[in-house]
Design an enzyme around this catalytic site. Structure first.
Site, PDB file in Angstrom:
ATOM      1  N   ILE A 111       0.890  -1.173   0.000  1.00  0.00           N
ATOM      2  CA  ILE A 111       0.000   0.000   0.000  1.00  0.00           C
ATOM      3  C   ILE A 111       0.923   1.216   0.000  1.00  0.00           C
ATOM      4  O   ILE A 111       1.902   1.255   0.753  1.00  0.00           O
ATOM      5  CB  ILE A 111      -0.969  -0.012   1.208  1.00  0.00           C
ATOM      6  CG1 ILE A 111      -1.898   1.187   1.195  1.00  0.00           C
ATOM      7  CG2 ILE A 111      -0.248  -0.074   2.525  1.00  0.00           C
ATOM      8  CD1 ILE A 111      -3.110   1.014   2.118  1.00  0.00           C
ATOM      9  N   ALA A 112       0.659   2.153  -0.888  1.00  0.00           N
ATOM     10  CA  ALA A 112       1.535   3.330  -0.959  1.00  0.00           C
ATOM     11  C   ALA A 112       0.778   4.507  -1.539  1.00  0.00           C
ATOM     12  O   ALA A 112      -0.038   4.343  -2.453  1.00  0.00           O
ATOM     13  CB  ALA A 112       2.751   3.037  -1.831  1.00  0.00           C
ATOM     14  N   GLU A 145       2.503  -7.775   6.547  1.00  0.00           N
ATOM     15  CA  GLU A 145       3.774  -7.548   7.237  1.00  0.00           C
ATOM     16  C   GLU A 145       4.188  -6.102   7.031  1.00  0.00           C
ATOM     17  O   GLU A 145       3.927  -5.532   5.977  1.00  0.00           O
ATOM     18  CB  GLU A 145       4.908  -8.428   6.665  1.00  0.00           C
ATOM     19  CG  GLU A 145       4.887  -9.872   7.126  1.00  0.00           C
ATOM     20  CD  GLU A 145       4.216 -10.750   6.103  1.00  0.00           C
ATOM     21  OE1 GLU A 145       4.000 -10.280   4.965  1.00  0.00           O
ATOM     22  OE2 GLU A 145       3.882 -11.898   6.432  1.00  0.00           O
ATOM     23  N   ASN A 150       8.762   0.928  10.377  1.00  0.00           N
ATOM     24  CA  ASN A 150       7.748   1.703   9.642  1.00  0.00           C
ATOM     25  C   ASN A 150       6.551   2.030  10.543  1.00  0.00           C
ATOM     26  O   ASN A 150       5.472   1.444  10.437  1.00  0.00           O
ATOM     27  CB  ASN A 150       7.300   0.936   8.394  1.00  0.00           C
ATOM     28  CG  ASN A 150       6.543   1.813   7.425  1.00  0.00           C
ATOM     29  OD1 ASN A 150       6.134   2.927   7.772  1.00  0.00           O
ATOM     30  ND2 ASN A 150       6.330   1.316   6.216  1.00  0.00           N
ATOM     31  N   TYR A 157      -2.435   1.007  10.323  1.00  0.00           N
ATOM     32  CA  TYR A 157      -3.097  -0.297  10.538  1.00  0.00           C
ATOM     33  C   TYR A 157      -3.732  -0.386  11.931  1.00  0.00           C
ATOM     34  O   TYR A 157      -4.832  -0.909  12.074  1.00  0.00           O
ATOM     35  CB  TYR A 157      -2.104  -1.446  10.332  1.00  0.00           C
ATOM     36  CG  TYR A 157      -1.459  -1.448   8.962  1.00  0.00           C
ATOM     37  CD1 TYR A 157      -2.228  -1.313   7.811  1.00  0.00           C
ATOM     38  CD2 TYR A 157      -0.076  -1.567   8.814  1.00  0.00           C
ATOM     39  CE1 TYR A 157      -1.644  -1.289   6.552  1.00  0.00           C
ATOM     40  CE2 TYR A 157       0.515  -1.552   7.558  1.00  0.00           C
ATOM     41  CZ  TYR A 157      -0.271  -1.415   6.444  1.00  0.00           C
ATOM     42  OH  TYR A 157       0.305  -1.395   5.205  1.00  0.00           O
TER      43      TYR A 157
HETATM   44  C1  LIG Z   1       1.938   4.351   4.867  1.00  0.00           C
HETATM   45  C2  LIG Z   1       1.312   5.263   3.818  1.00  0.00           C
HETATM   46  C3  LIG Z   1       0.644   4.384   2.750  1.00  0.00           C
HETATM   47  C4  LIG Z   1       0.233   6.125   4.493  1.00  0.00           C
HETATM   48  O1  LIG Z   1      -0.414   6.827   3.451  1.00  0.00           O
HETATM   49  P1  LIG Z   1      -1.057   8.284   3.652  1.00  0.00           P
HETATM   50  O2  LIG Z   1      -1.751   8.594   2.371  1.00  0.00           O
HETATM   51  O3  LIG Z   1      -0.053   9.260   4.114  1.00  0.00           O
HETATM   52  O4  LIG Z   1      -2.065   7.956   4.829  1.00  0.00           O
HETATM   53  P2  LIG Z   1      -3.282   8.830   5.393  1.00  0.00           P
HETATM   54  O5  LIG Z   1      -3.118  10.283   5.086  1.00  0.00           O
HETATM   55  O6  LIG Z   1      -4.532   8.191   4.930  1.00  0.00           O
HETATM   56  O7  LIG Z   1      -3.104   8.632   6.957  1.00  0.00           O
HETATM   57  C5  LIG Z   1      -3.724   7.557   7.606  1.00  0.00           C
HETATM   58  C6  LIG Z   1      -3.072   7.290   8.943  1.00  0.00           C
HETATM   59  O8  LIG Z   1      -1.717   6.847   8.746  1.00  0.00           O
HETATM   60  C7  LIG Z   1      -0.949   7.285   9.869  1.00  0.00           C
HETATM   61  N1  LIG Z   1       0.023   8.270   9.387  1.00  0.00           N
HETATM   62  C8  LIG Z   1       0.104   8.809   8.148  1.00  0.00           C
HETATM   63  N2  LIG Z   1       1.174   9.645   8.083  1.00  0.00           N
HETATM   64  C9  LIG Z   1       1.765   9.642   9.310  1.00  0.00           C
HETATM   65  C10 LIG Z   1       2.903  10.280   9.860  1.00  0.00           C
HETATM   66  N3  LIG Z   1       3.662  11.127   9.138  1.00  0.00           N
HETATM   67  N4  LIG Z   1       3.225   9.989  11.147  1.00  0.00           N
HETATM   68  C11 LIG Z   1       2.478   9.144  11.881  1.00  0.00           C
HETATM   69  N5  LIG Z   1       1.383   8.500  11.409  1.00  0.00           N
HETATM   70  C12 LIG Z   1       1.025   8.741  10.156  1.00  0.00           C
HETATM   71  C13 LIG Z   1      -1.904   7.953  10.822  1.00  0.00           C
HETATM   72  O9  LIG Z   1      -2.443   6.960  11.673  1.00  0.00           O
HETATM   73  C14 LIG Z   1      -2.951   8.467   9.868  1.00  0.00           C
HETATM   74  O10 LIG Z   1      -4.159   8.708  10.520  1.00  0.00           O
HETATM   75  P3  LIG Z   1      -4.446  10.205  11.108  1.00  0.00           P
HETATM   76  O11 LIG Z   1      -4.408  11.117   9.928  1.00  0.00           O
HETATM   77  O12 LIG Z   1      -5.823  10.068  11.690  1.00  0.00           O
HETATM   78  O13 LIG Z   1      -3.383  10.495  12.081  1.00  0.00           O
HETATM   79  C15 LIG Z   1       2.362   6.229   3.184  1.00  0.00           C
HETATM   80  O14 LIG Z   1       3.076   6.869   4.223  1.00  0.00           O
HETATM   81  C16 LIG Z   1       3.349   5.565   2.248  1.00  0.00           C
HETATM   82  O15 LIG Z   1       3.078   5.387   1.048  1.00  0.00           O
HETATM   83  N6  LIG Z   1       4.508   5.142   2.777  1.00  0.00           N
HETATM   84  C17 LIG Z   1       5.534   4.471   1.972  1.00  0.00           C
HETATM   85  C18 LIG Z   1       5.103   3.055   1.630  1.00  0.00           C
HETATM   86  C19 LIG Z   1       4.838   2.234   2.869  1.00  0.00           C
HETATM   87  O16 LIG Z   1       5.573   2.289   3.853  1.00  0.00           O
HETATM   88  N7  LIG Z   1       3.780   1.413   2.811  1.00  0.00           N
HETATM   89  C20 LIG Z   1       3.388   0.520   3.887  1.00  0.00           C
HETATM   90  C21 LIG Z   1       4.056  -0.784   3.716  1.00  0.00           C
HETATM   91  S1  LIG Z   1       3.627  -1.891   5.039  1.00  0.00           S
END
Ligand SMILES: CC(C)(COP(=O)(O)OP(=O)(O)OC[C@H]1O[C@@H](n2cnc3c(N)ncnc32)[C@H](O)[C@@H]1OP(=O)(O)O)[C@@H](O)C(=O)NCCC(=O)NCCS
Length: 216
Positions: A111-112, A145, A150, A157
């Site tokens: 997921i990204a 996983e 991370n 999650y």
């Molecule tokens: C993980 C990832 C998919 C989250 O995507 P995102 O579009 O930023 O997520 P959202 O804006 O929908 O945020 C959802 C929740 O994620 C968590 N989150 C997102 N960014 C965060 C940050 N910088 N610090 C802490 N928690 C964070 C929070 O719980 C957030 O909920 P909140 O807004 O109520 O606090 C993104 O950071 C990413 O693509 N990371 C690189 C790839 C990766 O690590 N994928 C997961 C592999 S297991």
């Protein structure tokens, strides 16, 4: 930003590959999306910014106010008309996610969200749609996983009711990092459904509606 989520098509692969490289720069080999789209167990979805001129947005965000069976019939109608090979209008992809469904278990493979659009609700929208897909396929649990380092992903999650089940030692080949194994409880249970509904309501209050074009 208005979002639409739908199944990934072949034409989306270049943009998704770019997001995949940004998100997982050290992972080798990279995901073979061509092969994943041919894999009958795999479900890959994308989130894209809905443009006003976008003729693909045939399911409306007002879906949430319609009776469930009408929504399902409409989505089935939309999907009976589109195959993964059909050329669609190019859309600006902001995130993608993948899941394998094996027997009664759904396993999130990735997921990204696009690096310029993080923390705007895209990751959560993708996760909502994966869980809804898992529910519609009658799976019992959703697992995944994540790297122990991370914490951003783990926060996402936890928010959706996943718990840490254990650790896989040296799971990641690039730096031998451990993985945390995370899982939901039974997704048909009243407690999971109640939590999931609450998280979705909070999401829609914060970010508004998105259009869900998945074949649920
Ligand atoms: C993980 C990832 C998919 C989250 O995507 P995102 O579009 O930023 O997520 P959202 O804006 O929908 O945020 C959802 C929740 O994620 C968590 N989150 C997102 N960014 C965060 C940050 N910088 N610090 C802490 N928690 C964070 C929070 O719980 C957030 O909920 P909140 O807004 O109520 O606090 C993104 O950071 C990413 O693509 N990371 C690189 C790839 C990766 O690590 N994928 C997961 C592999 S297991």
């Amino acid at each position: 930003m208005p979002l639409t989520l739908r199944l990934m098509h072949r034409q989306d692969i270049p943009q998704v590959t770019e997001i995949d490289h940004q998100a997982f720069p050290t992972e080798w080999p990279p995901t073979n999306f061509q092969r994943e789209l041919e894999n009958k167990l795999a479900y890959y979805i994308i989130a894209y910014e809905t443009l006003n001129t976008n003729v693909q947005s045939r399911a409306k965000s007002s879906d949430r106010e319609m009776p469930g069976f009408i929504i399902r019939v409409r989505r089935l109608f939309i999907h009976s008309q589109i195959s993964k090979d059909d050329p669609l209008e190019e859309v600006p992809i902001l995130g993608y996610a993948g899941m394998w469904i094996m027997a009664d278990e759904a396993h999130i493979t990735s997921i990204a969200s696009h690096k310029d659009h993080r923390h705007q609700g895209i990751g959560a929208a993708l996760l909502i749609c994966l869980i809804e897909l898992a529910i519609s396929k009658h799976t019992r649990i959703v697992t995944l996983e994540a790297r122990v380092s991370n914490l951003v992903a783990q926060n996402l999650y936890y928010k959706f009711g996943f718990d840490k089940l254990g650790v896989r030692k040296a799971y990641y080949l690039d730096n031998k990092e451990d993985a945390v194994i995370m899982s939901t409880e039974y997704i048909g249970s009243p407690s999971f459904k109640e939590k999931f509904t609450r998280v979705k309501q909070a999401y829609h209050q914060k970010f508004g509606d998105f259009t869900n074009e998945l074949p649920l």
